[in-house]
Scaffold this motif. Structure first.
Motif, mmCIF file in Angstrom:
data_model
loop_
_atom_site.group_PDB
_atom_site.id
_atom_site.type_symbol
_atom_site.label_atom_id
_atom_site.label_comp_id
_atom_site.label_asym_id
_atom_site.label_seq_id
_atom_site.Cartn_x
_atom_site.Cartn_y
_atom_site.Cartn_z
ATOM 1 N N SER A 169 0.533 -1.103 0.047
ATOM 2 C CA SER A 169 -0.321 -0.077 0.045
ATOM 3 C C SER A 169 0.779 0.957 0.117
ATOM 4 C CB SER A 169 -1.213 0.220 1.174
ATOM 5 O OG SER A 169 -1.696 1.439 1.253
ATOM 6 N N TYR A 170 -0.143 2.387 -0.797
ATOM 7 C CA TYR A 170 1.272 3.543 -0.865
ATOM 8 C C TYR A 170 -0.259 4.588 -0.815
ATOM 9 C CZ TYR A 170 0.079 3.397 -5.777
ATOM 10 O OH TYR A 170 -0.062 3.317 -7.325
ATOM 11 N N ILE A 171 -0.057 5.959 -0.509
ATOM 12 C CA ILE A 171 -0.637 7.101 -0.765
ATOM 13 C C ILE A 171 -0.692 7.677 -2.347
ATOM 14 C CG2 ILE A 171 -1.677 9.241 0.069
ATOM 15 C CD1 ILE A 171 -2.864 6.395 1.676
ATOM 16 N N ALA A 172 -1.695 7.490 -3.073
ATOM 17 C CA ALA A 172 -0.771 8.387 -4.496
ATOM 18 C C ALA A 172 -0.624 9.747 -4.677
ATOM 19 C CB ALA A 172 -2.175 8.007 -4.903
ATOM 20 N N ASN A 173 0.138 10.390 -4.749
ATOM 21 C CA ASN A 173 -0.037 11.564 -5.139
ATOM 22 C C ASN A 173 -1.376 12.396 -6.289
ATOM 23 O OD1 ASN A 173 2.209 11.538 -7.112
ATOM 24 N ND2 ASN A 173 3.672 11.889 -5.715
ATOM 25 N N GLU A 174 -1.420 11.866 -7.062
ATOM 26 C CA GLU A 174 -1.945 12.222 -8.347
ATOM 27 C C GLU A 174 -2.614 11.228 -8.677
ATOM 28 O OE1 GLU A 174 0.513 13.849 -11.730
ATOM 29 O OE2 GLU A 174 1.282 11.542 -11.515
ATOM 30 N N ASP A 175 -3.503 11.858 -9.228
ATOM 31 C CA ASP A 175 -4.644 10.890 -9.703
ATOM 32 C C ASP A 175 -4.201 10.473 -10.999
ATOM 33 O OD1 ASP A 175 -6.501 11.713 -8.100
ATOM 34 O OD2 ASP A 175 -7.340 13.546 -8.826
ATOM 35 N N ALA A 176 -4.727 9.117 -11.166
ATOM 36 C CA ALA A 176 -4.198 7.940 -12.610
ATOM 37 C C ALA A 176 -4.657 9.287 -13.851
ATOM 38 C CB ALA A 176 -5.102 6.646 -12.358
ATOM 39 N N PHE A 177 -4.474 9.028 -15.035
ATOM 40 C CA PHE A 177 -4.990 9.851 -15.990
ATOM 41 C C PHE A 177 -6.428 10.067 -16.284
ATOM 42 C CE2 PHE A 177 -5.065 10.643 -21.003
ATOM 43 C CZ PHE A 177 -4.494 11.692 -20.391
ATOM 44 N N VAL A 178 -6.416 8.458 -16.221
ATOM 45 C CA VAL A 178 -8.412 8.409 -16.999
ATOM 46 C C VAL A 178 -9.163 8.506 -15.582
ATOM 47 C CG1 VAL A 178 -7.811 5.980 -18.096
ATOM 48 C CG2 VAL A 178 -7.297 5.398 -15.820
ATOM 49 N N VAL A 179 -8.683 8.946 -14.528
ATOM 50 C CA VAL A 179 -9.832 9.166 -12.987
ATOM 51 C C VAL A 179 -9.821 10.599 -13.436
ATOM 52 C CG1 VAL A 179 -9.760 9.282 -10.554
ATOM 53 C CG2 VAL A 179 -8.776 7.033 -11.857
ATOM 54 N N GLU A 180 -9.059 11.338 -13.718
ATOM 55 C CA GLU A 180 -8.895 12.841 -14.041
ATOM 56 C C GLU A 180 -9.444 12.989 -14.928
ATOM 57 O OE1 GLU A 180 -5.919 17.011 -15.111
ATOM 58 O OE2 GLU A 180 -4.877 14.674 -14.753
ATOM 59 N N LEU A 181 -9.418 12.268 -16.255
ATOM 60 C CA LEU A 181 -10.521 12.237 -17.118
ATOM 61 C C LEU A 181 -11.946 12.502 -16.058
ATOM 62 C CD1 LEU A 181 -8.680 10.490 -20.312
ATOM 63 C CD2 LEU A 181 -8.919 13.551 -20.108
#
Length: 614
Positions: free
Chosen positions: A94-106
């Motif tokens: 487990s890790y904390i993501a520091n940005e949205d995946a490209f598809v999630v952002e869209l």
């Protein structure tokens, strides 16, 4: 009030247009989640109040700018969301993501509302849906049946109507197998169409984000939002986006022949598939049987060849630093790579290329391939008794797909006689995503299977208004380039898509140029002529010059008048060519003329030599 509201995108937007608020829909989402009470579906369910706040912040209802406005969705927990943990179903990873995946952002930009992250077979390695250290989710239709994986939670959330759509991933069938087992749509785009940036890889060369929905229409809407080229993804590919369209009226569809098709004794599945193939025939498909042996040989390479080493490359350091953290079956599958050498890897590459070359003539002869999504159903007990064997069986019709660079869509069809959901997969060549979606849409409405575990009925079929996109040119074809005829591939190979069938205005004559091979028509303007059957296709503008470069004399491209008063570019012919040609105007179209030839000779069917086995 909203307990029985279907969550498909069109009916949800109709509810919004009638005054329903997004906060009411979100409240209903969480009511349904509470009612289902399955802790195995979500690994991270966003706090209700957090999601309600996001719903309140939506701009005014505007589908032009926000095509997914107010639409709830979920994602598989190997896809990043800014500020949330990504586990890939392994707590130690487990890790904390520091940005949205490209598809999630869209999706978020398009107005969609994220509900949570779903369970999966650990590191997306498996098709059963139970290889997780967390509670395994229950199949939405029958708890004795495996949920299917690896995108188990994403498929179940859609099947139960908790969300409108969800994202999974698909390397070996993870976006299709759980769709079949839970009675929904599972769309696997052509590799590289969707960005994998922000997605934990399984096999980087074979991975793609996938889409689950109850309706084919919804998968198409979501695809249109997320299919955007991402230069940051080294494996991204550029494909032009086009609106969903009608399928061509005549298609060549390949299916496994009786000698090589596999159902492992499941006669209900065999009968369901045969009934579906008959339905495809009523939609205008010519069914061609294929020896499927080479496809199975390709499938065997996925876990019996060097691609296991690609999975191992992702986890080698992690497993070294966190011994004992992998699920036992996951470790068994991945650690098989330790015996694979660099020499073995190249041998695997060569074997795959040889197999692809061997099946290329078969693939070139068909527009689509239709297979059972799964050969048979698998119980939880079956999977526990033989986890690797059960998984291998489920991948019979999925493991070869990404290695062959196909796109595919699993589509619900009529329920089997034992009540279990019917489901088939339509496979197309790379970049032919629009075609498989178009045919799947017609098949879903023709067969009228269920909508997952929900009792909702299919919505009324929305009428499509076919027209070329901004990057396309409408092109009228009158003969051998029509669907199902010998030169149609000259259109489809350049990315053309079918728009509609029509007729010319009643001022043309049709001739047969008998000296051409294959025989071709000659359309000449003549005020004493008749209306001639035609098809209108949309050709990418940048490929149009390439297409007309191959048009031989006396044919050319001009502007045709159609019976609907439209003027469209299309095939014309020099009048001098009619001197020794046969006037076939009385047949009303080229296909009717060819049918008259086949009646006389018994050797030609639509301009194509009859060939029912490849």
């Amino acid at each position: 009030m909203l307990h029985n509201l279907p969550f498909d995108i069109r009916r949800l937007h109709q509810a919004y247009a009638s005054g329903v608020e997004p906060t009411q829909v979100i409240a209903e989402v969480y009511r349904r989640i509470d009612e289902v009470d399955d802790p195995g579906i979500f690994l991270h369910l966003l706090e209700r109040e957090t999601v309600l706040k996001r719903a309140k912040k939506l701009s005014s209802f505007d589908l032009a700018g926000s095509p997914l406005w107010g639409v709830p969705f979920a994602i598989k927990d190997n896809i990043d969301v800014n500020g949330l943990a990504t586990t890939a179903a392994c707590p130690e990873f487990s890790y904390i993501a520091n940005e949205d995946a490209f598809v999630v952002e869209l999706l978020l930009r398009a107005g969609a509302i994220l509900i949570g992250k779903t369970n999966l077979d650990q590191f997306a390695t498996g098709l059963v849906g139970t290889r997780t250290p967390f509670p395994a989710p229950k199949n939405a239709l029958d708890p004795d049946i495996i949920p299917g994986g690896s995108s188990s939670g994403s498929a179940i959330a859609v099947s139960l109507g908790l969300v409108s759509f969800s994202l999974g991933t698909d390397t070996a069938g993870s976006g299709r197998v759980p769709a079949a087992l839970n009675g929904i749509v599972g769309f696997k785009p052509t590799l590289g169409t969707l960005s994998n940036a922000g997605v934990v890889p399984a096999c980087r060369t074979l991975d793609t984000v996938s889409i689950f929905s109850q309706l084919v229409d919804d998968a198409a809407v979501v695809l249109n939002v997320v299919a955007k080229f991402d230069a940051a993804d080294s494996y991204a590919r550029q494909f032009e986006k086009s609106p969903i369209s009608l399928p061509p009226p005549h298609l060549i569809v390949g299916v496994p022949n009786n000698e090589t098709i596999k159902f492992f004794g499941d006669n209900h599945q065999r009968e369901s598939f045969e009934m579906t193939i008959n339905e495809l025939g009523t939609l205008g498909a010519e069914i061609v049987e294929i020896d499927f042996t080479p496809f199975y040989e390709v499938a065997d390479l996925l876990y019996g060849g060097p691609w296991v080493a690609e999975r191992y490359s992702v986890l080698e350091d992690f497993e070294t630093n966190h011994p004992g953290s992998l699920h036992p079956v996951t470790r068994q599958v991945i650690n098989a790579a330790e015996g694979i050498s660099a020499v073995d890897t190249f041998r695997g590459f060569y074997q795959l290329q040889d197999l692809k070359r061997n099946v290329a003539p078969i693939i070139d002869e068909v527009d689509l391939i239709c297979v059972p999504t799964i050969p048979s159903f698998c119980t939880v007990a079956d999977s526990e008794a033989d986890p690797v064997g059960a998984n291998s069986q489920l991948g019979t019709y999925t493991n070869f797909v990404n290695l062959m660079d196909f796109c595919g869509i699993a589509v619900p069809v009529s329920n089997r006689k034992d009540g279990r959901p019917g489901n088939v997969t339509l496979l197309g060549k790379a970049g032919h995503d629009g075609l498989v979606i178009a045919v799947a849409r017609e098949l879903q409405y023709k067969c009228r299977g269920g909508l997952g575990a929900c009792s909702w009925q299919l919505p009324d079929k929305q009428k499509l208004l076919p027209s070329p996109a901004n990057h396309e040119i409408a092109l009228t074809v009158v003969g051998a380039h029509m669907s199902g005829l010998p030169l149609n591939h000259e259109l489809t190979q350049l990315g053309a898509r079918f728009l509609y069938a029509s007729k010319t205005a009643p001022k043309y004559r049709l001739y047969s140029l008998a000296e051409a091979h294959p025989i071709r028509p000659c359309l000449v303007r003549d005020e004493s002529g008749s209306s001639i059957a035609i098809e209108v296709w949309a050709m990418p503008s940048k490929r149009f010059g390439e297409f007309i470069k191959g048009i031989p004399q006396p044919l050319g491209i001009g502007t045709l008048d159609l019976e609907n008063n439209e003027q469209v570019k299309g095939f014309i012919c020099e009048s001098c060519a009619t001197k020794n040609a046969e006037d076939v105007t009385n047949h009303g179209g080229w296909r009717n003329y060819l049918h008259s030839i086949s009646t006389l000779t018994g050797s030609i069917d639509g301009g194509r030599i009859c060939q029912h086995n490849l």
